[in-house]
Design a protein around this motif. Structure first.
Motif, PDB file in Angstrom:
ATOM      1  N   LYS A  17       0.912  17.606   1.328  1.00 18.02           N
ATOM      2  CA  LYS A  17       1.485  16.431   0.711  1.00 18.02           C
ATOM      3  C   LYS A  17       0.591  15.293   0.432  1.00 18.02           C
ATOM      4  N   VAL A  18       0.077  14.917   1.520  1.00 20.37           N
ATOM      5  CA  VAL A  18      -0.534  13.802   1.862  1.00 20.37           C
ATOM      6  C   VAL A  18      -2.143  14.002   0.690  1.00 20.37           C
ATOM      7  N   TYR A  19      -2.693  15.173   0.618  1.00 20.37           N
ATOM      8  CA  TYR A  19      -3.873  15.589  -0.078  1.00 20.37           C
ATOM      9  C   TYR A  19      -3.358  15.503  -1.594  1.00 20.37           C
ATOM     10  N   THR A  20      -1.938  15.910  -1.973  1.00 17.93           N
ATOM     11  CA  THR A  20      -1.702  15.744  -3.377  1.00 17.93           C
ATOM     12  C   THR A  20      -1.629  14.464  -3.760  1.00 17.93           C
ATOM     13  N   LEU A  21      -1.252  13.582  -2.844  1.00 16.35           N
ATOM     14  CA  LEU A  21      -0.988  12.078  -3.233  1.00 16.35           C
ATOM     15  C   LEU A  21      -2.642  11.566  -3.394  1.00 16.35           C
ATOM     16  N   GLY A  26      -5.403   9.018  -7.051  1.00 11.82           N
ATOM     17  CA  GLY A  26      -6.767   8.557  -6.804  1.00 11.82           C
ATOM     18  C   GLY A  26      -6.945   7.449  -5.611  1.00 11.82           C
ATOM     19  N   LEU A  27      -6.149   7.724  -4.726  1.00 12.56           N
ATOM     20  CA  LEU A  27      -6.608   7.078  -3.444  1.00 12.56           C
ATOM     21  C   LEU A  27      -7.469   7.269  -2.718  1.00 12.56           C
ATOM     22  N   ARG A  28      -7.891   5.871  -2.037  1.00 12.48           N
ATOM     23  CA  ARG A  28      -9.093   5.999  -1.186  1.00 12.48           C
ATOM     24  C   ARG A  28      -8.557   5.778   0.253  1.00 12.48           C
ATOM     25  N   HIS A  29      -7.480   5.279   0.494  1.00  9.92           N
ATOM     26  CA  HIS A  29      -6.941   4.858   1.775  1.00  9.92           C
ATOM     27  C   HIS A  29      -5.377   5.012   1.551  1.00  9.92           C
ATOM     28  N   MET A  30      -4.740   5.482   2.735  1.00  7.10           N
ATOM     29  CA  MET A  30      -3.308   5.556   2.952  1.00  7.10           C
ATOM     30  C   MET A  30      -2.863   4.972   4.199  1.00  7.10           C
ATOM     31  N   VAL A  31      -1.871   4.389   4.521  1.00  4.03           N
ATOM     32  CA  VAL A  31      -1.352   3.925   5.778  1.00  4.03           C
ATOM     33  C   VAL A  31      -0.427   5.043   6.229  1.00  4.03           C
ATOM     34  N   VAL A  32      -0.539   5.364   7.345  1.00  4.30           N
ATOM     35  CA  VAL A  32       0.251   6.165   8.052  1.00  4.30           C
ATOM     36  C   VAL A  32       1.120   5.577   9.120  1.00  4.30           C
ATOM     37  N   VAL A  33       2.556   5.661   9.154  1.00  4.16           N
ATOM     38  CA  VAL A  33       3.395   4.974   9.934  1.00  4.16           C
ATOM     39  C   VAL A  33       4.276   6.020  10.847  1.00  4.16           C
ATOM     40  N   PRO A  34       4.735   5.588  11.940  1.00  5.52           N
ATOM     41  CA  PRO A  34       5.664   6.319  12.576  1.00  5.52           C
ATOM     42  C   PRO A  34       6.891   6.508  12.039  1.00  5.52           C
ATOM     43  N   LYS A  35       7.425   7.704  12.230  1.00  2.65           N
ATOM     44  CA  LYS A  35       8.755   8.228  11.688  1.00  2.65           C
ATOM     45  C   LYS A  35       9.581   7.147  11.679  1.00  2.65           C
ATOM     46  N   ALA A  36      10.357   6.753  10.606  1.00  2.00           N
ATOM     47  CA  ALA A  36      11.505   5.665  10.701  1.00  2.00           C
ATOM     48  C   ALA A  36      12.640   6.129  11.458  1.00  2.00           C
ATOM     49  N   LYS A  37      13.114   5.313  12.084  1.00  2.00           N
ATOM     50  CA  LYS A  37      14.309   5.581  13.219  1.00  2.00           C
ATOM     51  C   LYS A  37      15.611   4.991  12.383  1.00  2.00           C
ATOM     52  N   GLU A  38      15.353   4.151  11.545  1.00  2.00           N
ATOM     53  CA  GLU A  38      16.657   3.817  10.562  1.00  2.00           C
ATOM     54  C   GLU A  38      16.464   3.611   9.438  1.00  2.00           C
ATOM     55  N   VAL A  39      17.467   3.771   8.489  1.00  2.00           N
ATOM     56  CA  VAL A  39      17.272   3.484   6.933  1.00  2.00           C
ATOM     57  C   VAL A  39      17.357   2.206   6.699  1.00  2.00           C
ATOM     58  N   PRO A  54       0.628  -1.216  -0.019  1.00  2.00           N
ATOM     59  CA  PRO A  54       0.045   0.148  -0.171  1.00  2.00           C
ATOM     60  C   PRO A  54       1.024   1.314   0.079  1.00  2.00           C
ATOM     61  N   TYR A  55       0.216   2.502  -0.301  1.00  2.00           N
ATOM     62  CA  TYR A  55       0.931   3.668  -0.197  1.00  2.00           C
ATOM     63  C   TYR A  55       1.023   3.863   1.090  1.00  2.00           C
ATOM     64  N   VAL A  56       2.156   4.554   1.472  1.00  4.25           N
ATOM     65  CA  VAL A  56       2.463   4.516   2.954  1.00  4.25           C
ATOM     66  C   VAL A  56       3.063   5.918   3.166  1.00  4.25           C
ATOM     67  N   VAL A  57       2.745   6.844   4.290  1.00  2.00           N
ATOM     68  CA  VAL A  57       3.261   8.232   4.501  1.00  2.00           C
ATOM     69  C   VAL A  57       3.791   8.136   5.929  1.00  2.00           C
ATOM     70  N   GLN A  58       4.599   8.809   6.134  1.00  2.00           N
ATOM     71  CA  GLN A  58       4.979   8.870   7.670  1.00  2.00           C
ATOM     72  C   GLN A  58       4.253   9.780   8.305  1.00  2.00           C
ATOM     73  N   ALA A  59       4.112   9.642   9.873  1.00  2.00           N
ATOM     74  CA  ALA A  59       3.139  10.486  10.451  1.00  2.00           C
ATOM     75  C   ALA A  59       3.528  11.943  10.532  1.00  2.00           C
ATOM     76  N   ASP A  60       4.521  12.442  10.217  1.00  2.00           N
ATOM     77  CA  ASP A  60       4.838  13.870  10.118  1.00  2.00           C
ATOM     78  C   ASP A  60       4.794  14.411   8.697  1.00  2.00           C
ATOM     79  N   THR A  61       4.118  13.843   7.751  1.00  2.00           N
ATOM     80  CA  THR A  61       4.084  14.265   6.391  1.00  2.00           C
ATOM     81  C   THR A  61       3.199  15.268   6.355  1.00  2.00           C
ATOM     82  N   SER A  62       3.398  16.368   5.696  1.00  2.00           N
ATOM     83  CA  SER A  62       2.558  17.738   5.560  1.00  2.00           C
ATOM     84  C   SER A  62       1.013  17.042   5.084  1.00  2.00           C
ATOM     85  N   LEU A  63       0.178  17.758   5.475  1.00  2.00           N
ATOM     86  CA  LEU A  63      -1.290  17.529   4.908  1.00  2.00           C
ATOM     87  C   LEU A  63      -1.337  18.030   3.775  1.00  2.00           C
TER      88      LEU A  63
END
Length: 114
Positions: free
Chosen positions: A43-47, A52-65, A32-41
């Motif tokens: 940016k999310v709106y644009t995605l 044409g998404l209906r849902h998007m997964v929000v995940v905590p900010k990654a701590k390691e690459v 699924p398409y994923v955004v981090q919790a601190d992604t700007s609104l």
């Protein structure tokens, strides 16, 4: 509460039902398409709008690459070195597609393969 007015408290689960499960795998998107919790609104709106998404997964900010991809990683020569079987299969499908799309030189047969 759901759109039908049902809340989790309205569902009765019997003791014999606790060992049962529902396999939702056929209905889930494995990537699924994923955004981090601190992604700007914005940016999310644009995605949502552009993809044409209906849902998007929000995940905590990654701590390691865990990995980095560059454009160079996706160059055909690099992909061919790392995944020769995959590239060969893609090339075969692409060649078949190109044959089907080749313009016809015959004036009587539109879209014929020569």
């Amino acid at each position: 509460v759901s759109t039908r007015g049902i809340s989790p408290q309205d569902v009765r689960v019997e003791p014999q039902d606790l060992d049962k499960f529902v396999d939702l795998a056929p209905y889930l998107n494995p990537s699924p398409y994923v955004v981090q919790a601190d992604t700007s609104l914005s940016k999310v709106y644009t995605l949502f709008r552009q993809l044409g998404l209906r849902h998007m997964v929000v995940v905590p900010k990654a701590k390691e690459v865990v990995g980095i991809l560059t454009r160079k990683d996706l160059l055909p020569s690099i992909l061919e070195q790392k995944f020769p079987d995959l590239v060969a299969a893609h090339s075969t499908r692409e060649n078949v597609y190109n044959l089907k799309q080749r313009p016809s030189t015959s004036k009587n047969k539109i879209g014929s393969i020569e």
